[in-house]
Scaffold this active site. Sequence first.
Site, mmCIF file in Angstrom:
data_model
loop_
_atom_site.group_PDB
_atom_site.id
_atom_site.type_symbol
_atom_site.label_atom_id
_atom_site.label_comp_id
_atom_site.label_asym_id
_atom_site.label_seq_id
_atom_site.Cartn_x
_atom_site.Cartn_y
_atom_site.Cartn_z
ATOM 1 N N THR A 97 0.862 -1.183 0.000
ATOM 2 C CA THR A 97 0.000 0.000 0.000
ATOM 3 C C THR A 97 0.896 1.229 0.000
ATOM 4 O OG1 THR A 97 -1.784 -1.122 1.188
ATOM 5 C CG2 THR A 97 -1.783 1.278 1.244
ATOM 6 N N LYS A 172 -7.571 1.213 -2.810
ATOM 7 C CA LYS A 172 -7.163 0.839 -1.451
ATOM 8 C C LYS A 172 -7.383 2.001 -0.482
ATOM 9 C CE LYS A 172 -5.414 -1.525 1.943
ATOM 10 N NZ LYS A 172 -4.092 -2.179 1.932
ATOM 11 N N LYS A 240 0.065 5.339 8.487
ATOM 12 C CA LYS A 240 0.771 5.535 7.217
ATOM 13 C C LYS A 240 -0.217 5.595 6.069
ATOM 14 C CE LYS A 240 2.173 2.232 4.794
ATOM 15 N NZ LYS A 240 1.745 1.458 3.593
#
Length: 288
Positions: A97, A172, A240
């Site tokens: 990701t 995502k 993150k």
Amino acid sequence: MARVAFLGLGVMGYPMAGHLAARGHEVAVWNRTAAKAEAWAAQHGGRVARTAREAAAGAEFVMACVGNDDDLRQVCRGADGAFAGMQPGAVFVDHTTVSAAVTRELAAEATEAGLGFVDAPVSGGQAGAENGQLSVMCGGTPGDYARAEPVIAAYAKICRLMGASGAGQLTKMCNQIAIAGVVQGLAESLHFAEKAGLSIADVVEVISQGAAGSWQMANRYQTMAENRFDFGFAVDWMRKDLGICLATADETGASLPATALVDQFYKDVQNMGGGRWDTSSLIARLRK
């Protein structure tokens, strides 16, 4: 069956690479901590490589599942990077990701070198990786995706091409935005039940059968009630990811007020020493 390299054997990559080997693919692995790669090979067979380039040499598909934008750049570039070892026509599949920006940057470099590139972040957590039941959202050309999809199928419950390069990463982000709001709502619901003197198990049994039901409720309510947070995706990694979401929202003009708020709640959890707790630990912040 294909010749495959897998770069990064963390809690997600280790079982994903295992599913590839179980399907009969010829798998070479690389990990920054060599002992992890040796342990994987002892369990699953396959070849251990000393560098990403060595792992990628001769592979038709190179899968990566590392930490962040900089980790991905390091794995791909340089004399020991995967791109240097890949043969023309091979396809790089990134399960990390990361930002859509670094995806497009590296996809352009891959194209220039005669390589395919598919961004393919996953959702489903450690359990999904171990059970081969991940949701995989992809970006890239239809041709590269069509070649990679049968290999990705080794650990996918669903795999779909969402658009051009970067579209997988953008999807995502949608996933993480949705999760953040759901987990905070669940945390508040369970906390309210506690304060009201209700049985959490009874409350969940009733409300989960209606509109309030969710994967998070079904799979995390009991551990949240018991103050156990050693399951699944860590708060540090969620922050993150949410940072990527918020930065991209600034670029696109999207408004994410609830996501920004939950990101700060996760910061509170980090300050409580819970950076490695799983994302359901938002309830711990309400109990302090």
